[in-house]
Design a protein around this motif. Sequence first.
Motif, PDB file in Angstrom:
ATOM      1  N   ASN A  86      -0.264   7.269  -0.564  1.00  0.00           N
ATOM      2  CA  ASN A  86      -1.419   6.442  -0.908  1.00  0.00           C
ATOM      3  C   ASN A  86      -1.171   5.622  -2.165  1.00  0.00           C
ATOM      4  O   ASN A  86      -1.603   4.469  -2.269  1.00  0.00           O
ATOM      5  CB  ASN A  86      -2.669   7.308  -1.082  1.00  0.00           C
ATOM      6  N   ALA A  90      -1.365   1.635  -2.203  1.00  0.00           N
ATOM      7  CA  ALA A  90      -2.288   0.970  -3.130  1.00  0.00           C
ATOM      8  C   ALA A  90      -1.554  -0.061  -3.974  1.00  0.00           C
ATOM      9  O   ALA A  90      -2.021  -1.196  -4.160  1.00  0.00           O
ATOM     10  CB  ALA A  90      -2.969   2.000  -4.024  1.00  0.00           C
ATOM     11  N   ARG A 109     -10.908   2.781  -2.703  1.00  0.00           N
ATOM     12  CA  ARG A 109     -10.238   3.986  -2.220  1.00  0.00           C
ATOM     13  C   ARG A 109     -11.253   4.971  -1.655  1.00  0.00           C
ATOM     14  O   ARG A 109     -12.364   5.087  -2.145  1.00  0.00           O
ATOM     15  CB  ARG A 109      -9.449   4.644  -3.351  1.00  0.00           C
ATOM     16  N   GLU A 110     -10.810   5.701  -0.635  1.00  0.00           N
ATOM     17  CA  GLU A 110     -11.591   6.760  -0.001  1.00  0.00           C
ATOM     18  C   GLU A 110     -13.007   6.317   0.339  1.00  0.00           C
ATOM     19  O   GLU A 110     -13.991   6.959  -0.075  1.00  0.00           O
ATOM     20  CB  GLU A 110     -11.604   8.014  -0.871  1.00  0.00           C
ATOM     21  N   ASP A 119      -8.761   6.224   3.869  1.00  0.00           N
ATOM     22  CA  ASP A 119      -8.024   6.064   2.614  1.00  0.00           C
ATOM     23  C   ASP A 119      -8.389   4.800   1.839  1.00  0.00           C
ATOM     24  O   ASP A 119      -8.508   4.838   0.616  1.00  0.00           O
ATOM     25  CB  ASP A 119      -6.513   6.087   2.900  1.00  0.00           C
ATOM     26  N   PHE A 120      -8.549   3.671   2.545  1.00  0.00           N
ATOM     27  CA  PHE A 120      -8.819   2.416   1.842  1.00  0.00           C
ATOM     28  C   PHE A 120      -9.809   1.559   2.624  1.00  0.00           C
ATOM     29  O   PHE A 120      -9.868   1.610   3.852  1.00  0.00           O
ATOM     30  CB  PHE A 120      -7.525   1.593   1.654  1.00  0.00           C
ATOM     31  N   GLU A 133      -6.199   3.773   7.181  1.00  0.00           N
ATOM     32  CA  GLU A 133      -5.808   5.169   7.023  1.00  0.00           C
ATOM     33  C   GLU A 133      -4.286   5.224   6.907  1.00  0.00           C
ATOM     34  O   GLU A 133      -3.569   4.585   7.676  1.00  0.00           O
ATOM     35  CB  GLU A 133      -6.275   6.012   8.204  1.00  0.00           C
ATOM     36  N   VAL A 134      -3.792   5.986   5.921  1.00  0.00           N
ATOM     37  CA  VAL A 134      -2.360   6.069   5.633  1.00  0.00           C
ATOM     38  C   VAL A 134      -1.831   7.436   6.048  1.00  0.00           C
ATOM     39  O   VAL A 134      -2.465   8.462   5.761  1.00  0.00           O
ATOM     40  CB  VAL A 134      -2.092   5.843   4.129  1.00  0.00           C
ATOM     41  N   CYS A 180       3.310   5.172   6.270  1.00  0.00           N
ATOM     42  CA  CYS A 180       4.174   5.006   5.103  1.00  0.00           C
ATOM     43  C   CYS A 180       5.390   5.897   5.327  1.00  0.00           C
ATOM     44  O   CYS A 180       5.240   7.101   5.588  1.00  0.00           O
ATOM     45  CB  CYS A 180       3.423   5.412   3.839  1.00  0.00           C
TER      46      CYS A 180
END
Length: 241
Positions: A86, A90, A109-110, A119-120, A133-134, A180
């Motif tokens: 994350n 970011a 975030r969140e 997540d973002f 979502e990561v 990721c």
Amino acid sequence: MNYDAPLVSGRLLRRYKRFLADIQLDDGREVTAHCPNTGSMKHCADPDSRVWLWDSNNPKRKYQLTWEWVEVDDQYRACVNTARANALVAEALEAQRIPELAGNYQIKREPKVADGRLDFLLEEDGEARVYIEVKSVTLLSESESGLGRFPDAVTERGLKHLRRLQALKEQGYRAVLLFCVPHEGIERVQAAAAIDPVYARALDEVAAAGVEVLAYRVSFSEWGMQLDRAIPVLLNAPVAD
């Protein structure tokens, strides 16, 4: 993202109780480090693997060292600290290094959604535009060179995230699953159907419904990591490995 000092290296003796790892440092000392990974860490926790640790330099912490990287198959560095994914995303969003997600966005975030969080959220002029979502991918296929698989264990939580993204897409938002990939040996990503066939089917379903599925590789340096370049995502995963 950069660490505040070079990482400390050693050899893994064992990982246990999910969150602990015994390590022999290069200077011969044996230490217990925090393992910030709740997954199976398949192929990333083999005894005698070379590992790298971050030293908090905080004597008040019960475990001053945190396990960050491991060398897989004696050649590929991989980051096992899943919280770093994350942070890397970011940083890349802020620097607009992800072309598919570049724009005049405010990054949250969140963000809360109907039944939980993702997540973002990317907002534009105060309006929600893109939910992200990561997921961190570190499982390298044994049978296919350069293929990374997700998940490395059955993930009901990951399945819920897919369904949240699908629901948001149906409401008219952009919804993105971003893999990721902090692993030097992975060049493409596919669902691990042999490990979690339900997740693999759901990934195909949400992609067909319009959820965008992206994957970005991470590059490593002595001082840190950076989200580097896009790699392919293969859908319709066969049962293998």
